[in-house]
Structures are given as C-alpha cells and as structure tokens.
Motif scaffolding. Sequence first.
Motif, PDB file in Angstrom:
ATOM      1  N   VAL A 118      13.730 -12.484 -82.730  1.00  0.00           N
ATOM      2  CA  VAL A 118      13.441 -12.902 -81.363  1.00  0.00           C
ATOM      3  C   VAL A 118      12.999 -14.357 -81.314  1.00  0.00           C
ATOM      4  N   GLY A 119      12.163 -14.757 -82.257  1.00  0.00           N
ATOM      5  CA  GLY A 119      11.683 -16.142 -82.280  1.00  0.00           C
ATOM      6  C   GLY A 119      12.829 -17.131 -82.415  1.00  0.00           C
ATOM      7  N   THR A 120      13.799 -16.798 -83.265  1.00  0.00           N
ATOM      8  CA  THR A 120      14.964 -17.667 -83.433  1.00  0.00           C
ATOM      9  C   THR A 120      15.776 -17.732 -82.149  1.00  0.00           C
ATOM     10  N   ALA A 121      15.961 -16.574 -81.507  1.00  0.00           N
ATOM     11  CA  ALA A 121      16.720 -16.532 -80.258  1.00  0.00           C
ATOM     12  C   ALA A 121      16.043 -17.367 -79.177  1.00  0.00           C
ATOM     13  N   VAL A 122      14.718 -17.334 -79.129  1.00  0.00           N
ATOM     14  CA  VAL A 122      13.981 -18.128 -78.144  1.00  0.00           C
ATOM     15  C   VAL A 122      14.183 -19.617 -78.399  1.00  0.00           C
ATOM     16  N   MET A 123      14.068 -20.038 -79.655  1.00  0.00           N
ATOM     17  CA  MET A 123      14.240 -21.453 -79.980  1.00  0.00           C
ATOM     18  C   MET A 123      15.663 -21.923 -79.703  1.00  0.00           C
ATOM     19  N   ILE A 164      26.519  -9.288 -54.090  1.00  0.00           N
ATOM     20  CA  ILE A 164      26.617  -8.456 -55.292  1.00  0.00           C
ATOM     21  C   ILE A 164      25.830  -9.057 -56.453  1.00  0.00           C
ATOM     22  N   ALA A 165      25.910 -10.374 -56.615  1.00  0.00           N
ATOM     23  CA  ALA A 165      25.373 -11.010 -57.816  1.00  0.00           C
ATOM     24  C   ALA A 165      23.851 -11.048 -57.847  1.00  0.00           C
ATOM     25  N   ILE A 166      23.213 -11.244 -56.700  1.00  0.00           N
ATOM     26  CA  ILE A 166      21.746 -11.348 -56.715  1.00  0.00           C
ATOM     27  C   ILE A 166      21.085 -10.048 -57.194  1.00  0.00           C
ATOM     28  N   PRO A 167      21.402  -8.879 -56.622  1.00  0.00           N
ATOM     29  CA  PRO A 167      20.786  -7.661 -57.165  1.00  0.00           C
ATOM     30  C   PRO A 167      21.249  -7.339 -58.582  1.00  0.00           C
ATOM     31  N   ALA A 168      22.519  -7.615 -58.890  1.00  0.00           N
ATOM     32  CA  ALA A 168      23.033  -7.317 -60.230  1.00  0.00           C
ATOM     33  C   ALA A 168      22.318  -8.141 -61.294  1.00  0.00           C
ATOM     34  N   ASN A 169      22.145  -9.430 -61.032  1.00  0.00           N
ATOM     35  CA  ASN A 169      21.472 -10.280 -62.007  1.00  0.00           C
ATOM     36  C   ASN A 169      19.968 -10.062 -62.019  1.00  0.00           C
ATOM     37  N   SER A 170      19.403  -9.667 -60.881  1.00  0.00           N
ATOM     38  CA  SER A 170      17.976  -9.321 -60.864  1.00  0.00           C
ATOM     39  C   SER A 170      17.719  -8.093 -61.739  1.00  0.00           C
ATOM     40  N   PHE A 171      18.605  -7.104 -61.628  1.00  0.00           N
ATOM     41  CA  PHE A 171      18.501  -5.916 -62.474  1.00  0.00           C
ATOM     42  C   PHE A 171      18.668  -6.289 -63.946  1.00  0.00           C
ATOM     43  N   SER A 172      19.661  -7.146 -64.245  1.00  0.00           N
ATOM     44  CA  SER A 172      19.886  -7.583 -65.617  1.00  0.00           C
ATOM     45  C   SER A 172      18.689  -8.359 -66.154  1.00  0.00           C
ATOM     46  N   LEU A 173      18.062  -9.154 -65.291  1.00  0.00           N
ATOM     47  CA  LEU A 173      16.873  -9.907 -65.695  1.00  0.00           C
ATOM     48  C   LEU A 173      15.743  -8.964 -66.087  1.00  0.00           C
ATOM     49  N   TYR A 174      15.577  -7.908 -65.308  1.00  0.00           N
ATOM     50  CA  TYR A 174      14.506  -6.941 -65.582  1.00  0.00           C
ATOM     51  C   TYR A 174      14.747  -6.186 -66.888  1.00  0.00           C
ATOM     52  N   VAL A 175      15.952  -5.627 -67.043  1.00  0.00           N
ATOM     53  CA  VAL A 175      16.197  -4.797 -68.222  1.00  0.00           C
ATOM     54  C   VAL A 175      16.256  -5.647 -69.493  1.00  0.00           C
ATOM     55  N   SER A 176      16.749  -6.888 -69.381  1.00  0.00           N
ATOM     56  CA  SER A 176      16.776  -7.744 -70.568  1.00  0.00           C
ATOM     57  C   SER A 176      15.363  -8.104 -71.005  1.00  0.00           C
ATOM     58  N   TRP A 177      14.457  -8.241 -70.031  1.00  0.00           N
ATOM     59  CA  TRP A 177      13.056  -8.507 -70.382  1.00  0.00           C
ATOM     60  C   TRP A 177      12.455  -7.315 -71.124  1.00  0.00           C
ATOM     61  N   GLN A 178      12.851  -6.107 -70.754  1.00  0.00           N
ATOM     62  CA  GLN A 178      12.375  -4.932 -71.480  1.00  0.00           C
ATOM     63  C   GLN A 178      12.847  -4.953 -72.930  1.00  0.00           C
ATOM     64  N   HIS A 179      14.067  -5.423 -73.150  1.00  0.00           N
ATOM     65  CA  HIS A 179      14.572  -5.537 -74.529  1.00  0.00           C
ATOM     66  C   HIS A 179      13.822  -6.617 -75.300  1.00  0.00           C
ATOM     67  N   VAL A 180      13.464  -7.694 -74.630  1.00  0.00           N
ATOM     68  CA  VAL A 180      12.681  -8.739 -75.289  1.00  0.00           C
ATOM     69  C   VAL A 180      11.333  -8.181 -75.721  1.00  0.00           C
ATOM     70  N   ARG A 181      10.717  -7.376 -74.864  1.00  0.00           N
ATOM     71  CA  ARG A 181       9.423  -6.770 -75.178  1.00  0.00           C
ATOM     72  C   ARG A 181       9.519  -5.835 -76.377  1.00  0.00           C
ATOM     73  N   HIS A 182      10.712  -5.267 -76.586  1.00  0.00           N
ATOM     74  CA  HIS A 182      10.928  -4.386 -77.735  1.00  0.00           C
ATOM     75  C   HIS A 182      11.501  -5.149 -78.936  1.00  0.00           C
ATOM     76  N   ARG A 183      11.371  -6.479 -78.909  1.00  0.00           N
ATOM     77  CA  ARG A 183      11.749  -7.334 -80.029  1.00  0.00           C
ATOM     78  C   ARG A 183      13.253  -7.274 -80.323  1.00  0.00           C
ATOM     79  N   ASN A 184      14.057  -7.212 -79.291  1.00  0.00           N
ATOM     80  CA  ASN A 184      15.514  -7.252 -79.434  1.00  0.00           C
ATOM     81  C   ASN A 184      15.987  -8.659 -79.098  1.00  0.00           C
ATOM     82  N   GLU A 185      16.556  -9.351 -80.105  1.00  0.00           N
ATOM     83  CA  GLU A 185      16.936 -10.754 -79.897  1.00  0.00           C
ATOM     84  C   GLU A 185      18.045 -10.919 -78.859  1.00  0.00           C
ATOM     85  N   LEU A 186      18.890  -9.907 -78.711  1.00  0.00           N
ATOM     86  CA  LEU A 186      19.950  -9.995 -77.709  1.00  0.00           C
ATOM     87  C   LEU A 186      19.376 -10.027 -76.295  1.00  0.00           C
ATOM     88  N   GLY A 187      18.218  -9.405 -76.127  1.00  0.00           N
ATOM     89  CA  GLY A 187      17.563  -9.442 -74.829  1.00  0.00           C
ATOM     90  C   GLY A 187      17.210 -10.858 -74.405  1.00  0.00           C
TER      91      GLY A 187
END
Length: 312
Positions: A136-141, A36-59
């Motif tokens: 986003v920059g603060t979240a990365v640091m 369960i966890a591998i596909p679930a976290n893979s999906f979460s990894l993908y969608v969170s990266w999309q939020h990062v691309r849209h400058r969302n710090e929570l991503g």
Amino acid sequence: MDNFSLAVNHSGCYHPLEDVEKRMPFFFFYLAVIIIAIPANSFSLYVSWQHVRHRNELGVYLFNLALCDLTFTVGLSLFMDFLWRGVWIHGGPVCLLSVYLLFTNFYTSDALLCCIAVDRYMAVAHPFKYPSMRKVGTAVMVSIALWILVLFFNAATITWEHSYNERNKMCFNIFPLPTNLTTINSVRLFVGFIAPVGLMAYCFWGICRAVKSNRATEAQEQKRVSTLLGMVLLSTASCFGPVHIMMLLRQFLDECQFNVYTLYKLSVSFSSLNCLLDPLLYCFITKSGKANVTQVVHFIQGKKRVKGQGVV
C-alpha cells in the motif's frame, strides 16, 4: 467536455454560432454522463477506500481513479452551461481550469490504469518477485508521483493562447486551430495513447501466457484476470485513442473539407465515457467486487419491494 464553437470560419463552412439543434444532442449526452458517473464514481470511491483500509494496494489506484473521474465529471457542469446558453460566459481563467481538468483526467486515468495492469501482471506472472512493489505504501507514493508528473506536464503544454479565444468566446475547441500545436499533440498522442496501450498490451500478453502455463490457477480466476485486463485495454483504447488521433489530424487535414472538426468534437465527447467505464473495473479487481455490487443491487431492490408492500 466540448465547446461547440462560436468560431467565425472565414471559409464559410461553419456558422458563427451553431444552432440549438446541433448543441442539444451533446447537451443531453453529457447530462446522461453526469447523472450516471457521479453516483457510480462516488460508490467506487467508497468501496476502494474500504480496500485501502484492508491494506489492498489496488484500492489505492482505484481510489485515485475514482477521485480523478469524479472531479472531471463535476467539471462537466460548466460545459453543460455553455451548451445550454450557446456562449462561454465564465471567462479565460475558468476555461483554462476546465481544459486543465480534461487533460488531467486523460493522463492520470491512463497512468493509473497502467499501474493496475502492471500490478496484476506482477501478481500473476511474477508473484514472488519485488514484493515491495505490491504494498500500500508503494501504491500511495506511486499515485502521488503520477499526480505531480501529470500536473507538471499539463502546466507545460496547456496555454491561454491554445485554450481560450476571448473575441469569439471560445474555449478549448478553438477554430481554426493554431499551427504551432503539432509537436505538443504528437507528444500527447504518444504519452496519452501509444505508450499506455503498448504497456497494457504487454501486461495482458504476459498474464495470458503465465495463466496458461500455471495449471494451479483455476479457470474462473483465469477468466477474471483476463476480463480485468481486457476492460483496462478497452477503456484506454476506445476512450483516449480517438481524441488523441483527432487532435493530431486536425494539424494536417482541412477541417472543413474532411469534416475533421465535427469528428474531433465527437471524439472529445466519446472520451468522457471513460468516467463510466472506470467504475466497472471494480467488479473485476477482487473476488469480492461483484459480491459487493450485488449486495447494493439487492439492497435497492429490497427497499423498493418494502415500499411497494407499504403502499398496498
């Protein structure tokens, strides 16, 4: 992650090698977690990266959380192999690495969940204060700093002596437990459970108070934010609380008389559920979260429907 001991118990309450019947329930439990966890976290990894691309710090925090859980979940395969064979065959260095991955998952997840809680608290309770904290920059640091701190903390507290017993082929769940771990486990209890839960509870209380006093906040938004913080608290308290408490109790109670060792093994197993709860947070982080998950579900259902029509 669990080593269902190969321990020789001088008091006679454990067998040198536990029966297959005792190992297999945990084997299938971890197998279910991995499936369960591998596909679930893979999906979460993908969608969170999309939020990062849209400058969302929570991503950023979600991406690191998914990466942490995914790395730990893949590492569970080593312990699946042990449960199947009934013996640890990978040697001391791999054992030490596996223990390192376990505790890295504990404290990195704790820290990132705290970051999510604080970010939501600042956004709701103090939306116009410290705007640089929600960039986003603060979240990365902050994320990089957390990884470094956790890695150094684990390097200072995880040793070969406390992780691997070459004579009995034991890894992680060494029995009997060395007596000089009381201070380390006390620190782990505070760092890995008490402090994070206290901080999250404060953020939860502050958000609830701010939401109630702000009439402009919609009821649906109030419910979403409260659910998010509730999920964060639930994930931390239920997954990391029992294992840290049991690590400390093992130092003071007779492991045979009070069945502490068995309870400890169960608490370690239960902590792996964190890999399943963390991806659920995505549904409550943003307004688009549930919509994106629903789209994926509809896409899968549509593929199945088309396939069924093709068969007919």
